[in-house]
Motif scaffolding. Sequence first.
Motif, mmCIF file in Angstrom:
data_model
loop_
_atom_site.group_PDB
_atom_site.id
_atom_site.type_symbol
_atom_site.label_atom_id
_atom_site.label_comp_id
_atom_site.label_asym_id
_atom_site.label_seq_id
_atom_site.Cartn_x
_atom_site.Cartn_y
_atom_site.Cartn_z
ATOM 1 N N LEU A 192 81.084 53.686 -72.669
ATOM 2 C CA LEU A 192 81.302 55.122 -72.435
ATOM 3 C C LEU A 192 80.262 55.681 -71.467
ATOM 4 N N TYR A 193 79.012 55.328 -71.681
ATOM 5 C CA TYR A 193 77.942 55.809 -70.798
ATOM 6 C C TYR A 193 78.209 55.351 -69.365
ATOM 7 N N THR A 194 78.524 54.084 -69.206
ATOM 8 C CA THR A 194 78.768 53.522 -67.874
ATOM 9 C C THR A 194 79.942 54.218 -67.191
ATOM 10 N N VAL A 195 81.031 54.381 -67.888
ATOM 11 C CA VAL A 195 82.218 55.020 -67.323
ATOM 12 C C VAL A 195 81.913 56.464 -66.933
ATOM 13 N N LEU A 196 81.207 57.180 -67.798
ATOM 14 C CA LEU A 196 80.891 58.576 -67.484
ATOM 15 C C LEU A 196 79.998 58.697 -66.243
ATOM 16 N N VAL A 197 79.037 57.788 -66.097
ATOM 17 C CA VAL A 197 78.191 57.827 -64.896
ATOM 18 C C VAL A 197 79.024 57.543 -63.657
ATOM 19 N N GLN B 108 70.329 66.521 -60.437
ATOM 20 C CA GLN B 108 71.397 65.734 -61.042
ATOM 21 C C GLN B 108 71.824 66.317 -62.375
ATOM 22 N N PHE B 109 73.098 66.168 -62.626
ATOM 23 C CA PHE B 109 73.681 66.535 -63.910
ATOM 24 C C PHE B 109 74.480 65.320 -64.346
ATOM 25 N N ARG B 110 73.845 64.476 -65.151
ATOM 26 C CA ARG B 110 74.467 63.225 -65.588
ATOM 27 C C ARG B 110 75.173 63.480 -66.910
ATOM 28 N N VAL B 111 76.483 63.654 -66.852
ATOM 29 C CA VAL B 111 77.297 63.948 -68.031
ATOM 30 C C VAL B 111 77.056 62.913 -69.131
ATOM 31 N N ALA B 112 76.864 61.660 -68.753
ATOM 32 C CA ALA B 112 76.641 60.582 -69.725
ATOM 33 C C ALA B 112 75.415 60.825 -70.589
ATOM 34 N N LEU C 260 73.751 49.140 -66.845
ATOM 35 C CA LEU C 260 75.001 48.725 -66.192
ATOM 36 C C LEU C 260 75.446 49.725 -65.128
ATOM 37 N N SER C 261 75.340 51.009 -65.441
ATOM 38 C CA SER C 261 75.782 52.008 -64.461
ATOM 39 C C SER C 261 74.883 51.995 -63.228
ATOM 40 N N ALA C 262 73.593 51.727 -63.418
ATOM 41 C CA ALA C 262 72.694 51.638 -62.263
ATOM 42 C C ALA C 262 73.053 50.443 -61.387
ATOM 43 N N ILE C 263 73.327 49.318 -62.009
ATOM 44 C CA ILE C 263 73.710 48.122 -61.245
ATOM 45 C C ILE C 263 75.027 48.350 -60.520
#
Length: 160
Positions: A17-22, A34-38, A61-64
């Motif tokens: 979920l975190y990865t998808v939201l980012v 920045q406004f990171r919804v995750a 994962l989202s950073a990669i």
Amino acid sequence: MNKKTIFITQAAVIAALYTVLVLVFQFSSFGPIQFRVAEALTILPYFTPAAIPGVAIGCFLSAILSGADVLDIVFGSLATLFAALLSYQLRRSKFLVPIPPILVNALVIPFVLKYAYFEADPVPLMMLTVGAGQLFAAGILGMVLLFGLDKVKHVIFKNN
């Protein structure tokens, strides 16, 4: 199901979920403003310790996947992990849970932006802008999520 399987499953779902939201909100997830919804998910340690590795792995994962600099991958993920550990420690008071993600990110991420991306803004200014984004994402959106989930926690997190 046994507790270990539930823990791993919850952590994996939170990471996903975190990865998808980012990635879906990538346009607002990076930079000095920045406004990171995750980051709303950083309140989940209130409900389950599985959220600690979940949000940290999701951040990693989202950073990669977004092509972040190695300093961002390492220190952004460590900041998220540390904040999640602190949030878990503060879980007895739901109003304190979003404070670690706000403060840790406001203190760490400006240095990442300065040294990984050579951001021209001064670090103190970026502490304010990143902190403000965290205040909205983790503080406001996160608390809305916390209060919403608190009403159904007996169904979602019944094995914790």
